[in-house]
Design a protein around this motif. Structure first.
Motif, PDB file in Angstrom:
ATOM      1  N   HIS A  82      69.513  62.460  50.058  1.00 49.24           N
ATOM      2  CA  HIS A  82      70.015  61.506  51.044  1.00 49.24           C
ATOM      3  C   HIS A  82      69.786  60.055  50.607  1.00 49.24           C
ATOM      4  O   HIS A  82      70.670  59.216  50.734  1.00 49.24           O
ATOM      5  CB  HIS A  82      69.370  61.739  52.417  1.00 49.24           C
ATOM      6  CG  HIS A  82      69.842  60.763  53.444  1.00 49.24           C
ATOM      7  ND1 HIS A  82      71.151  60.711  53.867  1.00 49.24           N
ATOM      8  CD2 HIS A  82      69.204  59.773  54.116  1.00 49.24           C
ATOM      9  CE1 HIS A  82      71.299  59.738  54.763  1.00 49.24           C
ATOM     10  NE2 HIS A  82      70.128  59.152  54.926  1.00 49.24           N
ATOM     11  N   HIS A 126      72.830  56.791  52.944  1.00 51.76           N
ATOM     12  CA  HIS A 126      71.707  56.081  53.542  1.00 51.76           C
ATOM     13  C   HIS A 126      71.753  54.568  53.633  1.00 51.76           C
ATOM     14  O   HIS A 126      71.168  53.997  54.545  1.00 51.76           O
ATOM     15  CB  HIS A 126      70.406  56.463  52.822  1.00 51.76           C
ATOM     16  CG  HIS A 126      69.161  55.953  53.476  1.00 51.76           C
ATOM     17  ND1 HIS A 126      68.811  56.326  54.752  1.00 51.76           N
ATOM     18  CD2 HIS A 126      68.199  55.089  53.060  1.00 51.76           C
ATOM     19  CE1 HIS A 126      67.668  55.722  55.079  1.00 51.76           C
ATOM     20  NE2 HIS A 126      67.278  54.967  54.082  1.00 51.76           N
ATOM     21  N   ASP A 138      77.273  59.472  54.944  1.00 55.19           N
ATOM     22  CA  ASP A 138      76.686  59.607  56.283  1.00 55.19           C
ATOM     23  C   ASP A 138      77.749  59.621  57.383  1.00 55.19           C
ATOM     24  O   ASP A 138      78.458  58.623  57.574  1.00 55.19           O
ATOM     25  CB  ASP A 138      75.725  58.441  56.552  1.00 55.19           C
ATOM     26  CG  ASP A 138      74.661  58.293  55.467  1.00 55.19           C
ATOM     27  OD1 ASP A 138      74.934  58.640  54.292  1.00 55.19           O
ATOM     28  OD2 ASP A 138      73.567  57.817  55.782  1.00 55.19           O
ATOM     29  N   ASP A 157      72.316  62.764  57.469  1.00 55.99           N
ATOM     30  CA  ASP A 157      72.601  61.829  58.573  1.00 55.99           C
ATOM     31  C   ASP A 157      73.944  62.157  59.223  1.00 55.99           C
ATOM     32  O   ASP A 157      74.841  61.312  59.317  1.00 55.99           O
ATOM     33  CB  ASP A 157      72.543  60.361  58.114  1.00 55.99           C
ATOM     34  CG  ASP A 157      71.112  59.827  58.055  1.00 55.99           C
ATOM     35  OD1 ASP A 157      70.173  60.637  58.254  1.00 55.99           O
ATOM     36  OD2 ASP A 157      70.937  58.625  57.829  1.00 55.99           O
ATOM     37  N   ASN A 174      67.404  61.275  56.836  1.00 58.87           N
ATOM     38  CA  ASN A 174      66.227  60.850  57.601  1.00 58.87           C
ATOM     39  C   ASN A 174      66.431  61.019  59.099  1.00 58.87           C
ATOM     40  O   ASN A 174      65.467  61.197  59.841  1.00 58.87           O
ATOM     41  CB  ASN A 174      65.842  59.406  57.262  1.00 58.87           C
ATOM     42  CG  ASN A 174      66.949  58.408  57.500  1.00 58.87           C
ATOM     43  OD1 ASN A 174      68.057  58.576  56.986  1.00 58.87           O
ATOM     44  ND2 ASN A 174      66.670  57.377  58.290  1.00 58.87           N
ATOM     45  N   HIS A 175      67.686  61.013  59.573  1.00 57.85           N
ATOM     46  CA  HIS A 175      67.897  61.213  61.014  1.00 57.85           C
ATOM     47  C   HIS A 175      67.673  62.669  61.417  1.00 57.85           C
ATOM     48  O   HIS A 175      67.146  62.929  62.502  1.00 57.85           O
ATOM     49  CB  HIS A 175      69.286  60.719  61.431  1.00 57.85           C
ATOM     50  CG  HIS A 175      69.326  59.228  61.580  1.00 57.85           C
ATOM     51  ND1 HIS A 175      69.316  58.589  62.796  1.00 57.85           N
ATOM     52  CD2 HIS A 175      69.328  58.248  60.641  1.00 57.85           C
ATOM     53  CE1 HIS A 175      69.323  57.268  62.606  1.00 57.85           C
ATOM     54  NE2 HIS A 175      69.332  57.045  61.304  1.00 57.85           N
TER      55      HIS A 175
HETATM   56 MN   LIG Z   1      69.831  57.506  56.376  1.00 64.01          MN
END
Ligand SMILES: [Mn+2]
Length: 313
Positions: free
Chosen positions: A145, A265, A12, A48, A78-79
């Motif tokens: 991720h 993550h 990330d 991310d 997820n971002h």
């Molecule tokens: Mn994440």
């Protein structure tokens, strides 16, 4: 895989654009015509890329230029999924900014501030986020991720062989519990369990959380302590708290005989290490003063901690 097909998997970035350039240069990538490239290897970013860090725009520029030139691949974090849900208008009618004052605005504040004077550029990156596959599967390894849940991803990949979603999928994924939500949420955020009796954990970033992040490599977990995977410790009384059957059923297990899997993550800390011989987490909290970490993969079936490469923030 043979010689000349090595992959460097990178955790990330979270807006640490300068650190990313340092890591790429350390691994022998060179900037040619503005694009980082390696003579015999390709980079794979674990998602991310955005939020929190000081150089979001640079991070995006470096990675998108590599992906477009074919010197890197990327999966959605997820971002990026969050930015898409917040900023892509209802029904795909255009790009909007998130509501001011909400949690989304806080999570995205650095990204939005850095793109304040470049809304068109931000819109073009949102379009690009939508092109990111949720996962990648090769003969010798897999990439996601946060989590590879075969029972959800196999049907998804049958319907979406390139791993990509579209606006319709995104709209459906905003409905809690829909099949689309389950695939997107599980792959980019993994599994979580709720603490009993309304207990909360105060996490490092000051947030109060009623859930904790769990991993997917315990063969027969018995307690919360067997599956917790996050830097914030559980309240001590919950380490030995037995898992209920319904909780155990909600967890995912990625077996030891599966091909190697790379995830990001989880805000790991310290010197990079391998939780199992076939799973590597490459998120070592670069944006919180940790390390930006890569794993230099050459097709080995048993991962080797000697293949981590990193730069310290
Ligand atoms: Mn994440």
């Amino acid at each position: 895989m043979g010689i000349g097909e090595g992959f460097d998997l990178i955790g990330d970035v979270h807006g640490c654009g300068d650190l990313l350039e340092n890591l790429l240069e350390k691994m022998g990538y060179q900037r040619r015509d503005g694009v980082y490239a390696h003579d015999s290897r390709r980079a794979i970013f674990l998602g991310d890329l955005i939020d929190r860090g000081p150089h979001v725009q640079k991070a995006l520029e470096v990675v998108r230029s590599m992906v477009e030139a074919g010197t890197a691949l990327v999966v959605m974090g997820n971002h990026e999924a969050h930015a898409l849900k917040e900023c892509l208008g209802q029904g795909g009618r255009g790009f909007t900014m998130p509501r001011v004052g909400g949690r989304s605005e806080r999570v995205m504040s650095e990204t939005l501030r850095q793109f304040e004077r470049a809304p068109g550029l931000w819109a073009s990156y949102l379009e690009w986020f939508l092109e990111m596959p949720l996962c990648l599967e090769f003969e010798h390894f897999r990439v996601a991720h946060a989590c590879w849940d075969e029972t959800l991803l196999r049907p998804f990949l049958n319907d979406h062989p390139d791993g990509r979603i579209d606006r319709h999928f995104l709209a459906a994924a905003s409905i809690q519990g829909s099949p689309e939500h389950r695939v997107l949420d599980r792959t980019t955020r993994g599994t979580q369990l709720r603490l009993p009796n309304g207990q909360v954990i105060r996490s490092m970033d000051g947030a109060r959380r009623s859930v904790f992040r769990t991993h997917f490599w315990a063969r027969s977990p018995q307690s919360y302590g067997d599956v917790v995977f996050q830097p914030d410790p559980l309240p001590p009384e919950f380490e030995d708290h037995p898992l209920r059957d319904d909780e155990r059923r909600r967890l995912v297990h990625y077996g030891a005989s599966q091909r190697p899997l790379f995830v990001g993550h989880y805000w790991c800390e310290g010197i990079p290490s391998l939780p199992t011989a076939n799973i590597a987490c490459l998120d070592y909290s670069a944006v919180r003063g940790g390390r930006l970490v890569a794993y230099r993969f050459d097709g080995e079936s048993a991962l080797d901690a000697g293949r981590f490469c990193w730069v310290s923030a």
